[in-house]
Design an enzyme around this catalytic site. Structure first.
Site, PDB file in Angstrom:
ATOM      1  N   THR A 122      33.483  40.982  37.377  1.00 16.86           N
ATOM      2  CA  THR A 122      33.640  42.371  37.802  1.00 16.86           C
ATOM      3  C   THR A 122      32.825  43.251  36.858  1.00 16.86           C
ATOM      4  OG1 THR A 122      35.540  42.965  36.407  1.00 16.86           O
ATOM      5  CG2 THR A 122      36.009  41.783  38.470  1.00 16.86           C
ATOM      6  N   CYS A 123      32.888  44.564  37.073  1.00 12.62           N
ATOM      7  CA  CYS A 123      32.110  45.460  36.215  1.00 12.62           C
ATOM      8  C   CYS A 123      32.621  45.448  34.778  1.00 12.62           C
ATOM      9  CB  CYS A 123      32.132  46.883  36.761  1.00 12.62           C
ATOM     10  SG  CYS A 123      33.782  47.618  36.889  1.00 12.62           S
ATOM     11  N   ALA A 152      27.481  51.548  49.395  1.00 13.03           N
ATOM     12  CA  ALA A 152      28.424  51.708  50.504  1.00 13.03           C
ATOM     13  C   ALA A 152      29.516  50.650  50.458  1.00 13.03           C
ATOM     14  CB  ALA A 152      27.697  51.661  51.843  1.00 13.03           C
ATOM     15  N   GLY A 153      29.780  50.108  49.279  1.00 14.64           N
ATOM     16  CA  GLY A 153      30.841  49.126  49.127  1.00 14.64           C
ATOM     17  C   GLY A 153      32.192  49.785  48.932  1.00 14.64           C
ATOM     18  N   GLN A 188      39.763  41.632  43.624  1.00 17.52           N
ATOM     19  CA  GLN A 188      38.669  40.916  42.966  1.00 17.52           C
ATOM     20  C   GLN A 188      39.105  39.526  42.521  1.00 17.52           C
ATOM     21  OE1 GLN A 188      37.971  43.996  40.083  1.00 17.52           O
ATOM     22  NE2 GLN A 188      36.226  44.828  41.185  1.00 17.52           N
ATOM     23  N   SER A 212      42.963  45.934  32.552  1.00 17.69           N
ATOM     24  CA  SER A 212      41.911  46.772  33.105  1.00 17.69           C
ATOM     25  C   SER A 212      41.627  47.971  32.206  1.00 17.69           C
ATOM     26  CB  SER A 212      42.302  47.278  34.494  1.00 17.69           C
ATOM     27  OG  SER A 212      42.451  46.206  35.396  1.00 17.69           O
ATOM     28  N   GLU A 255      45.142  49.714  37.715  1.00 11.22           N
ATOM     29  CA  GLU A 255      44.267  49.944  38.872  1.00 11.22           C
ATOM     30  C   GLU A 255      44.378  48.773  39.855  1.00 11.22           C
ATOM     31  OE1 GLU A 255      41.289  48.224  39.546  1.00 11.22           O
ATOM     32  OE2 GLU A 255      40.995  47.069  37.722  1.00 11.22           O
TER      33      GLU A 255
END
Length: 446
Positions: free
Chosen positions: A50-51, A191-192, A121, A110, A115
């Protein structure tokens, strides 16, 4: 004997410029999973990217070698020396590794505590590994239990009730930078799901001029229709930047979409009118050097943490309750894992006892001339009953070990006392309740 281990890097241990080098697109993640499980010492693997984190969950017969191999592969891919990467990697094992996953799925690890995005994810990472055929009995049980723990945390505590997310924090950061957003021109790149949440947060602030630039035109058009605004391609991005006040970028692109030279030209044409760039993608969509240009204010994912700290009052008060739920679920998993761990030893012990009985009966087979078939059956029955009763207490002691250290010590002592080979009883274990090992119906690996 197999062990569960994890290797991870997160926003707590590494800055975004390191995390983006480790980030894996779906195809890269699948390739890494297949590569890891092609080695004999590693049977199962799942990767979460993930980010804010990259975490591997592995099941291995040689955890030291498996950890070294995985670390080397990650270091090679990221172009980082293994010794440097080792300094920022956390490597919990067994129940500690499971606890890490439970906390991740619950939102406790997180950047924005509680969140909800991370739940999806984690589920997506598990489903990817299932499709790749790299999960097995332990990871199947682990991930399903972790997702259930995350669901319990969110339904039984208020840790996620305020619905703060990376997207809402990014919009809050934009509002702090330029004031009221209602009359501002905002460009959303991507656009995710993250872009959709960003568009929703902007709409809540009264923003109606949202432009969404993305390669997937249909998805972008659907978001524009829902929240208002125009749709354009990435080729039109430079032109759109001329009128923008705020740009929020969140794509899955493996390389930058906005470069320093491009922004320099845009700012010249804008007459240095202020432009706020918010990059919440990993790898980053905007070159970090753009922040050095006069009139440009650039925030990346790590810059959101200051805003996050002001939005956690409710979450902080609920953290203790959430952690209690996680610990309760971890104890349940620990009991299952402890019994799963001892089953090969128990099987080896009983196999050893049965072998002794068979050997003694064979050695005395010619000494029962006057015994009938019924008498011989009774003798064998008594011999096997003695063996079962003799092994009953050691079996209970193995199953009832309170912790990993005690359990491993008892197993090792028992193997030494009874002369059991480590290779004995190494067949695929069953669950502690005697049912077949936990294999997901989608599991494709033989």
């Amino acid at each position: 004997m197999t062990e569960l281990l994890s290797l991870g890097v997160s926003h707590k241990t590494a800055p975004v410029e390191v995390r983006e080098r480790l980030a894996l697109a779906e195809r890269d993640a699948e390739r890494l999973l297949r590569d890891l499980t092609s080695h004999e010492e590693l049977q199962e693997a799942v990767v979460i990217s993930t980010c804010n984190r990259l975490e591997l969950y592995l099941v291995a017969t040689d955890p030291v070698q498996a950890e070294a191999d995985a670390l080397a592969r990650l270091a090679t891919r990221a172009g980082i020396r293994p010794t440097a990467l080792a300094q920022i990697v956390y490597t919990p094992r067994n129940c500690d590794a499971a606890r890490q996953l439970y906390r991740v799925a619950s939102g406790l690890e997180s950047m924005i505590v509680g969140e909800a995005e991370i739940q999806g994810q984690v589920r997506g990472a598990y489903e990817l590994a299932l499709a790749a055929g790299t999960t097995g009995p332990l990871t199947n049980r682990l991930f399903r239990a972790a997702l259930e723990a995350g669901k319990r945390v969110r339904t039984q505590t208020a840790i996620g009730r305020e619905r703060v997310s990376v997207s809402t924090v990014a919009v809050e950061l934009a509002r702090e930078a330029v004031g009221d957003l209602a009359e501002r021109s905002v460009v959303v790149i991507g656009a995710g799901e993250t872009s959709e949440r960003t568009a929703q947060a902007l709409a809540d602030q009264g923003v109606t001029t949202i432009f969404i630039a993305n390669r997937h035109a249909d998805r972008a058009r659907a978001l524009a229709d829902r929240f208002g605004g125009a749709v354009g391609s990435l080729d039109e991005l430079t032109e759109r930047l001329l009128d923008a006040d705020i740009v929020v970028a969140s794509t899955a692109s493996p390389h930058s979409l906005i470069g320093m030279d491009e922004i320099e030209q845009v700012m010249e044409q804008r007459g240095r009118r202020p432009l706020v760039l918010i990059d919440i993608a990993v790898p980053r969509d905007i070159e970090p050097e753009c922040g050095d240009i006069e009139g440009v204010t650039l925030y990346d994912i790590d810059d959101l943490q200051a805003v996050v700290a002001r939005n956690l009052d409710v979450r902080a008060s609920e953290r203790a309750r959430a952690e209690a739920v996680v610990e309760e679920e971890i104890q349940r998993f620990a009991r299952w894992m402890a019994q799963l761990d001892v089953l090969p030893t128990i099987a080896a012990l009983r196999e050893h006892g049965t072998g002794i009985v068979d050997q003694v009966l064979a050695e005395n087979a010619g000494r029962w001339e006057s015994a009938s078939a019924r008498d011989l059956a009774r003798i064998e029955s008594v011999a096997r009953a003695v063996m079962q009763r003799l092994l009953h207490e050691p079996t209970l002691q193995l199953k009832n070990a309170d912790d990993d250290a005690a359990g491993h010590a008892r197993q090792q002592l028992l193997r030494e006392l009874f002369g059991i080979d480590d290779a004995a009883g190494a067949a695929e274990p069953e669950q502690a309740d005697g049912e077949p090992a936990d294999v997901h119906p989608l599991q494709r690996r033989a």
